[in-house]
Design a protein around this motif. Sequence first.
Motif, mmCIF file in Angstrom:
data_model
loop_
_atom_site.group_PDB
_atom_site.id
_atom_site.type_symbol
_atom_site.label_atom_id
_atom_site.label_comp_id
_atom_site.label_asym_id
_atom_site.label_seq_id
_atom_site.Cartn_x
_atom_site.Cartn_y
_atom_site.Cartn_z
ATOM 1 N N SER A 220 0.803 -1.219 0.000
ATOM 2 C CA SER A 220 0.000 0.000 0.000
ATOM 3 C C SER A 220 0.835 1.267 0.000
ATOM 4 O O SER A 220 0.389 2.308 -0.475
ATOM 5 C CB SER A 220 -0.942 0.005 1.206
ATOM 6 O OG SER A 220 -0.209 -0.058 2.411
ATOM 7 N N ASP A 224 -0.766 3.559 -5.360
ATOM 8 C CA ASP A 224 -1.902 4.418 -5.075
ATOM 9 C C ASP A 224 -2.850 4.369 -6.270
ATOM 10 O O ASP A 224 -2.507 4.814 -7.366
ATOM 11 C CB ASP A 224 -1.447 5.858 -4.825
ATOM 12 C CG ASP A 224 -2.596 6.746 -4.385
ATOM 13 O OD1 ASP A 224 -3.432 7.080 -5.253
ATOM 14 O OD2 ASP A 224 -2.689 7.086 -3.201
ATOM 15 N N SER A 228 -8.869 4.655 -0.621
ATOM 16 C CA SER A 228 -8.318 4.931 0.709
ATOM 17 C C SER A 228 -8.593 3.801 1.697
ATOM 18 O O SER A 228 -8.555 4.010 2.897
ATOM 19 C CB SER A 228 -8.949 6.222 1.251
ATOM 20 O OG SER A 228 -8.832 7.264 0.311
ATOM 21 N N GLY A 252 5.416 7.767 -0.253
ATOM 22 C CA GLY A 252 4.149 7.215 -0.744
ATOM 23 C C GLY A 252 3.097 8.288 -0.935
ATOM 24 O O GLY A 252 2.335 8.266 -1.909
ATOM 25 N N GLY A 256 1.401 9.394 -4.378
ATOM 26 C CA GLY A 256 -0.057 9.389 -4.513
ATOM 27 C C GLY A 256 -0.586 10.705 -5.041
ATOM 28 O O GLY A 256 -1.518 10.735 -5.858
ATOM 29 N N SER A 259 0.222 10.844 -8.748
ATOM 30 C CA SER A 259 -0.591 9.844 -9.439
ATOM 31 C C SER A 259 -2.050 10.291 -9.554
ATOM 32 O O SER A 259 -2.667 10.193 -10.614
ATOM 33 C CB SER A 259 -0.500 8.509 -8.691
ATOM 34 O OG SER A 259 -1.442 7.599 -9.171
ATOM 35 N N ARG A 260 -2.608 10.783 -8.451
ATOM 36 C CA ARG A 260 -4.012 11.219 -8.464
ATOM 37 C C ARG A 260 -4.216 12.424 -9.373
ATOM 38 O O ARG A 260 -5.246 12.535 -10.046
ATOM 39 C CB ARG A 260 -4.465 11.544 -7.038
ATOM 40 C CG ARG A 260 -4.521 10.325 -6.136
ATOM 41 C CD ARG A 260 -5.087 10.642 -4.762
ATOM 42 N NE ARG A 260 -4.979 9.476 -3.887
ATOM 43 C CZ ARG A 260 -5.596 9.360 -2.718
ATOM 44 N NH1 ARG A 260 -6.355 10.360 -2.277
ATOM 45 N NH2 ARG A 260 -5.450 8.281 -1.977
ATOM 46 N N ILE A 312 -4.570 13.190 1.573
ATOM 47 C CA ILE A 312 -3.621 12.065 1.653
ATOM 48 C C ILE A 312 -2.827 12.110 2.950
ATOM 49 O O ILE A 312 -2.691 11.100 3.655
ATOM 50 C CB ILE A 312 -2.648 12.077 0.448
ATOM 51 C CG1 ILE A 312 -3.387 11.745 -0.851
ATOM 52 C CG2 ILE A 312 -1.520 11.062 0.676
ATOM 53 C CD1 ILE A 312 -2.513 11.859 -2.089
ATOM 54 N N SER A 316 -3.161 9.237 5.846
ATOM 55 C CA SER A 316 -2.040 8.296 5.995
ATOM 56 C C SER A 316 -1.488 8.315 7.411
ATOM 57 O O SER A 316 -1.210 7.268 7.991
ATOM 58 C CB SER A 316 -0.924 8.634 5.000
ATOM 59 O OG SER A 316 -1.373 8.520 3.677
ATOM 60 N N SER A 508 -2.203 4.773 -12.715
ATOM 61 C CA SER A 508 -2.026 5.194 -11.320
ATOM 62 C C SER A 508 -0.896 4.426 -10.663
ATOM 63 O O SER A 508 -0.007 5.002 -10.011
ATOM 64 C CB SER A 508 -3.315 4.975 -10.518
ATOM 65 O OG SER A 508 -4.319 5.846 -10.922
ATOM 66 N N SER A 512 2.673 6.127 -9.667
ATOM 67 C CA SER A 512 2.989 6.180 -8.235
ATOM 68 C C SER A 512 4.273 5.414 -7.930
ATOM 69 O O SER A 512 5.067 5.835 -7.081
ATOM 70 C CB SER A 512 1.826 5.631 -7.399
ATOM 71 O OG SER A 512 1.575 4.273 -7.694
ATOM 72 N N TYR A 516 7.472 7.220 -6.457
ATOM 73 C CA TYR A 516 7.856 6.694 -5.149
ATOM 74 C C TYR A 516 9.352 6.362 -5.118
ATOM 75 O O TYR A 516 10.052 6.703 -4.160
ATOM 76 C CB TYR A 516 7.022 5.451 -4.853
ATOM 77 C CG TYR A 516 7.352 4.748 -3.547
ATOM 78 C CD1 TYR A 516 6.891 5.253 -2.332
ATOM 79 C CD2 TYR A 516 8.101 3.587 -3.532
ATOM 80 C CE1 TYR A 516 7.180 4.618 -1.133
ATOM 81 C CE2 TYR A 516 8.407 2.935 -2.337
ATOM 82 C CZ TYR A 516 7.931 3.457 -1.146
ATOM 83 O OH TYR A 516 8.227 2.816 0.032
#
Length: 528
Positions: A220, A224, A228, A252, A256, A259-260, A312, A316, A508, A512, A516
């Motif tokens: 996880s 991403d 959630s 991360g 995210g 990516s989002r 996020i 997180s 995505s 990510s 990352y």
Amino acid sequence: MIHQKGSLMPSLLTDVFCQCRSAGLDPGDGGGPAGDYSASSPSSTQPAAADGHSDPCHSAHPCDLCGGPEQEHRLKVLFQVLDVNGDGGICINDLTIGLRKLGVHRTEHELMKIVKAGDKDLDGQLDFEEFVHYLRDHEKKLRLVFKSLDKKNDGRIDSQEIMQSLRDLGVNISEEQAEKILKSMDKNGTMTIDWNEWRDYHLLHPADNIPEIILYWKHSTILDVGESLVVPDEFTAEEKKTGMWWRHLVAGGGAGAVSRTCTAPLDRLKVLMQVHSSKSNSMRIGGGFAQMIREGGVRSLWRGNGINVIKIAPESAIKFMAYEQIKRLIGSNQETLGIGERLVAGSLAGAIAQSSIYPMEVLKTRLALRKTGQYSGIVDCAKHIFHREGVAAFYKGYVPNMLGIIPYAGIDLAVYETLKNSWLQRFAVDSADPGVFVLLACGTTSSTCGQLASYPLALVRTRMQAQATVEGGPQMSMLGLFRHIVRTEGAMGLYRGLAPNFMKVIPSVSISYVVYEHLKITLGVQSK
């Protein structure tokens, strides 16, 4: 992973066979009670046979025999020794008595884990086939651990390597303590442990949750897909002690966010299709994009993305802290949890995190559905909702959202662990490192399965969040909305917007992962 307590385990596959022969018994005939096969630790000096040649039972390389054509015969010998009542199955009581006769002491909990791990037909005991399958599968895991401990790659583990390996896991011991651990497994007095000594000591010990596998199989934190509900990652004691855990989370979170943002147009299209698409008002992917651009220009494709990125960080952080506290509350003394415990702890942590930031979820949906000029920003949207609908509006769709955590997290975790274990059993020979492609494929598959299972609840949640934005629309409960959708649109109505949702999964995950890895380097995160 390395246990200081417990007596020395004899070479089960070789020594039991040899002792049966020295007693004048054919170990293959099943004769003689289990008590006849008393095993003792082999001495450092091995006796020679009468003909002057080394007795194969005391060969310096017992793995040659165990891995040769006599392997199944030797496994049968061990099975007969442990099958105390001779009924063709090894239960917990058989293991307790049989291992004690061999000088091996395991707790009842450890023996239950052995039987549970190998008991495929769920009859509470291991038949010969299950016993062999368990040993062979377990040996693969032990070989991975041995190779990870063997820092010098010379086929032996010394006290310095034990100290270094435990230090990597956040456990600091003295050289004297390391030597004590070493002596508990060292059968020939060399003060090093070879593969055979390591295997024989741990062969019937249910070692799982190997930290090296955990380090490689992050899930996880790396991936991403805009959801959630995933179960948080495990972090080793060393990562927590050195602060690497927060660097992983920051990396991360940054991944995210990128990516989002890159897949936000598909996410907004999904929300529009979930709320407005129906049998009478069919919305296609191309038509949906054209409608958004026509109404608000290209920038409108990213409506709702700001709040989606902002949430996020708090989510997180809350999920990680809640997960660690829940691990302590459920009384686990392990550094890492089993699948069932991870599901419980992860689901509860997810529920706590979602409850804390849920108003942001509602704002995200309302902002994604807004028309040009309706709100000037996030704060303005929140004010409008508060004044027109009250505080309760910020928790619309809360129940289906909470219910969606179980199927999503459960299936995502179960599928990922199944794929991971399958790869480890089939392909892991020298390392637990699966490589980028396998990791991404497993993560994408498990996340997709989790989304598919929880999607109807996600759709109902979104419609409930959006109810006040639909002029004259009915204000329905969760069950009422389910019945209305099935009655007016059929079962397929519960999957509106699924196509753009799945279209964004692969980009995505890919984006990510790349971000990352770059952020890990920037933040100084150590890969191993």
